[in-house]
Design a protein around this motif. Structure first.
Motif, PDB file in Angstrom:
ATOM      1  N   ASP A 137       0.827  -1.198   0.000  1.00  0.00           N
ATOM      2  CA  ASP A 137       0.000   0.000   0.000  1.00  0.00           C
ATOM      3  C   ASP A 137       0.867   1.257   0.000  1.00  0.00           C
ATOM      4  O   ASP A 137       2.048   1.234   0.384  1.00  0.00           O
ATOM      5  CB  ASP A 137      -0.932   0.004   1.213  1.00  0.00           C
ATOM      6  CG  ASP A 137      -0.162  -0.021   2.530  1.00  0.00           C
ATOM      7  OD1 ASP A 137       0.172   1.057   3.046  1.00  0.00           O
ATOM      8  OD2 ASP A 137       0.114  -1.121   3.037  1.00  0.00           O
ATOM      9  N   ILE A 138       0.281   2.368  -0.423  1.00  0.00           N
ATOM     10  CA  ILE A 138       1.012   3.633  -0.554  1.00  0.00           C
ATOM     11  C   ILE A 138       1.439   4.171   0.802  1.00  0.00           C
ATOM     12  O   ILE A 138       2.537   4.733   0.946  1.00  0.00           O
ATOM     13  CB  ILE A 138       0.157   4.660  -1.317  1.00  0.00           C
ATOM     14  CG1 ILE A 138      -0.092   4.175  -2.752  1.00  0.00           C
ATOM     15  CG2 ILE A 138       0.826   6.035  -1.347  1.00  0.00           C
ATOM     16  CD1 ILE A 138      -1.029   5.063  -3.540  1.00  0.00           C
ATOM     17  N   LEU A 139       0.599   4.011   1.830  1.00  0.00           N
ATOM     18  CA  LEU A 139       0.961   4.496   3.166  1.00  0.00           C
ATOM     19  C   LEU A 139       2.239   3.834   3.654  1.00  0.00           C
ATOM     20  O   LEU A 139       3.160   4.509   4.138  1.00  0.00           O
ATOM     21  CB  LEU A 139      -0.189   4.228   4.140  1.00  0.00           C
ATOM     22  CG  LEU A 139       0.103   4.539   5.621  1.00  0.00           C
ATOM     23  CD1 LEU A 139       0.482   6.002   5.801  1.00  0.00           C
ATOM     24  CD2 LEU A 139      -1.088   4.165   6.496  1.00  0.00           C
ATOM     25  N   ARG A 140       2.317   2.523   3.533  1.00  0.00           N
ATOM     26  CA  ARG A 140       3.520   1.816   3.992  1.00  0.00           C
ATOM     27  C   ARG A 140       4.745   2.246   3.187  1.00  0.00           C
ATOM     28  O   ARG A 140       5.831   2.443   3.742  1.00  0.00           O
ATOM     29  CB  ARG A 140       3.307   0.307   3.878  1.00  0.00           C
ATOM     30  CG  ARG A 140       4.389  -0.528   4.549  1.00  0.00           C
ATOM     31  CD  ARG A 140       4.140  -2.022   4.340  1.00  0.00           C
ATOM     32  NE  ARG A 140       2.822  -2.406   4.799  1.00  0.00           N
ATOM     33  CZ  ARG A 140       2.524  -2.681   6.065  1.00  0.00           C
ATOM     34  NH1 ARG A 140       3.470  -2.603   6.996  1.00  0.00           N
ATOM     35  NH2 ARG A 140       1.299  -3.042   6.395  1.00  0.00           N
ATOM     36  N   ALA A 141       4.573   2.405   1.885  1.00  0.00           N
ATOM     37  CA  ALA A 141       5.697   2.806   1.043  1.00  0.00           C
ATOM     38  C   ALA A 141       6.176   4.213   1.408  1.00  0.00           C
ATOM     39  O   ALA A 141       7.382   4.468   1.494  1.00  0.00           O
ATOM     40  CB  ALA A 141       5.288   2.747  -0.425  1.00  0.00           C
TER      41      ALA A 141
ATOM     42  N   MET B  35       2.098  12.046  11.000  1.00  0.00           N
ATOM     43  CA  MET B  35       1.445  10.902  10.384  1.00  0.00           C
ATOM     44  C   MET B  35       1.618   9.673  11.265  1.00  0.00           C
ATOM     45  O   MET B  35       2.713   9.396  11.760  1.00  0.00           O
ATOM     46  CB  MET B  35       2.042  10.650   9.001  1.00  0.00           C
ATOM     47  CG  MET B  35       1.376   9.536   8.224  1.00  0.00           C
ATOM     48  SD  MET B  35       2.149   9.279   6.591  1.00  0.00           S
ATOM     49  CE  MET B  35       1.877  10.870   5.800  1.00  0.00           C
ATOM     50  N   LEU B  36       0.521   8.926  11.473  1.00  0.00           N
ATOM     51  CA  LEU B  36       0.602   7.690  12.248  1.00  0.00           C
ATOM     52  C   LEU B  36       1.199   6.591  11.377  1.00  0.00           C
ATOM     53  O   LEU B  36       1.018   6.555  10.172  1.00  0.00           O
ATOM     54  CB  LEU B  36      -0.792   7.285  12.719  1.00  0.00           C
ATOM     55  CG  LEU B  36      -1.476   8.249  13.694  1.00  0.00           C
ATOM     56  CD1 LEU B  36      -2.886   7.766  13.995  1.00  0.00           C
ATOM     57  CD2 LEU B  36      -0.668   8.379  14.963  1.00  0.00           C
ATOM     58  N   PRO B  37       1.919   5.654  11.998  1.00  0.00           N
ATOM     59  CA  PRO B  37       2.524   4.562  11.220  1.00  0.00           C
ATOM     60  C   PRO B  37       1.442   3.610  10.709  1.00  0.00           C
ATOM     61  O   PRO B  37       0.339   3.553  11.262  1.00  0.00           O
ATOM     62  CB  PRO B  37       3.439   3.882  12.240  1.00  0.00           C
ATOM     63  CG  PRO B  37       2.815   4.189  13.556  1.00  0.00           C
ATOM     64  CD  PRO B  37       2.245   5.572  13.440  1.00  0.00           C
ATOM     65  N   PRO B  38       1.748   2.863   9.686  1.00  0.00           N
ATOM     66  CA  PRO B  38       0.769   1.869   9.183  1.00  0.00           C
ATOM     67  C   PRO B  38       0.460   0.860  10.287  1.00  0.00           C
ATOM     68  O   PRO B  38       1.366   0.385  10.969  1.00  0.00           O
ATOM     69  CB  PRO B  38       1.493   1.203   8.007  1.00  0.00           C
ATOM     70  CG  PRO B  38       2.569   2.169   7.611  1.00  0.00           C
ATOM     71  CD  PRO B  38       2.972   2.872   8.867  1.00  0.00           C
ATOM     72  N   PRO B  39      -0.810   0.524  10.477  1.00  0.00           N
ATOM     73  CA  PRO B  39      -1.151  -0.481  11.508  1.00  0.00           C
ATOM     74  C   PRO B  39      -0.690  -1.859  11.082  1.00  0.00           C
ATOM     75  O   PRO B  39      -0.531  -2.136   9.889  1.00  0.00           O
ATOM     76  CB  PRO B  39      -2.690  -0.396  11.563  1.00  0.00           C
ATOM     77  CG  PRO B  39      -3.094   0.123  10.226  1.00  0.00           C
ATOM     78  CD  PRO B  39      -1.991   1.053   9.796  1.00  0.00           C
ATOM     79  N   PRO B  40      -0.472  -2.752  12.030  1.00  0.00           N
ATOM     80  CA  PRO B  40       0.038  -4.106  11.692  1.00  0.00           C
ATOM     81  C   PRO B  40      -0.939  -4.914  10.849  1.00  0.00           C
ATOM     82  O   PRO B  40      -0.519  -5.848  10.162  1.00  0.00           O
ATOM     83  CB  PRO B  40       0.262  -4.742  13.060  1.00  0.00           C
ATOM     84  CG  PRO B  40      -0.580  -3.958  14.011  1.00  0.00           C
ATOM     85  CD  PRO B  40      -0.599  -2.566  13.495  1.00  0.00           C
TER      86      PRO B  40
END
Length: 283
Positions: A115-119, A273-278
């Motif tokens: 996903d774009i958020l993780r990237a 920005m919050l980190p991507p959730p697990p």
């Protein structure tokens, strides 16, 4: 009270039912006789639909204040189109084309690697591009009865538009008659926005802003862009994250009428920005 579906697309199936309710007040009063069913416009009455949503207003009083941006530093112009693309095999029949959709002539391709958020959060390259254009590649008569065939084919890409924290954004959503003109309920994740104007035909940058409602515009997260018309929204980019922008007609979304904003971090812990959730899905 009664309501039914509005659908302007010719030959497209829709839920042709009418929902009804009766409002009953508490306390002592004399009930009225059984109410009759209200008159409802035709299912494809675009003017009635646009006039209804166009009358929405904010309360805009001391108990319900508004904060519509008056000074804009990020003006954007997004065209919304139904397109056609060439198929890579014979699955599309004899004409070898299928329907697609686009924003600013880019048909969004959902990333498959991650996903774009993780990237973005982990600074991983190659998942998306950050060159989504502020305006379409060419301006023409977007709402003409016929449009040049050259505009029917979009490009494909996974492009985002990066916004600075706390920037003030105006988006002109312009519907087009490319391939097939219809309405587009545009939705933005992660932020609400003020609807400051709408109209039919092509947006006029000199005349139409003079008619903006900057006094009591409604605060929404979805706006119906009328068939062969336009809607204008304003918001402040104050929620860092990766936020999806898309048409809420599922078929248009699946065809590519979508893009994403990345709102950068601001100052202070509450503007990060919050980190991507697990449990983030992989696509």
């Amino acid at each position: 009270m009664a309501a039914k579906v509005y659908s302007s697309a010719s030959g497209v199936e829709y839920d042709n039912t009418t929902t009804t309710a009766i409002v009953q007040y508490r306390g002592n009063y004399t009930p009225s006789s059984t109410p009759s069913l209200p008159y409802l416009p035709a299912f494809n009455d675009t003017t009635a639909s646009a006039n209804f949503t166009g009358r929405l207003r904010s309360l805009a009083d001391k108990n319900h204040p508004i904060d519509v941006p008056l000074s804009i530093n990020t003006p954007l112009f997004f065209t919304l189109s139904v397109n056609k693309i060439t198929c890579t095999n014979t699955s599309c029949g004899t004409n070898q084309t299928r329907l697609a959709a686009s924003v600013n002539n880019i048909s969004f391709q959902t990333p498959t690697r991650m996903d774009i958020l993780r990237a973005y959060y982990n600074q991983i390259n190659g998942v998306y591009g950050d060159k989504f254009p502020d305006r379409p590649p060419v301006f023409f008569n977007f709402t003409a009865d016929t449009t040049p065939l050259i505009y029917e084919t979009p490009t494909k890409g996974t492009e985002v538009r990066v916004l600075k924290y706390n920037s003030t954004v105006e988006i002109v959503f312009q519907g087009t008659n490319v391939a097939a003109g219809t309405e587009h309920p545009m939705h933005i994740h992660g932020t609400s926005f003020y609807v400051v104007g709408w109209g039919f035909g092509n947006f006029d940058k000199d005349k139409d802003p003079l008619k903006y409602n900057l006094v009591d515009p409604p605060l929404q997260n979805t706006i119906a862009v009328p068939k062969n018309g336009w809607s204008v929204i304003r918001f402040r980019a104050s929620n860092p994250g990766v936020w999806f922008v898309h048409c809420h007609l599922e078929r248009h979304l699946s065809w590519g009428m979508q893009m994403a904003f990345i709102i950068r971090n601001g100052h202070g812990k509450d503007a990060q920005m919050l980190p991507p959730p697990p449990f983030m899905p992989p696509c």
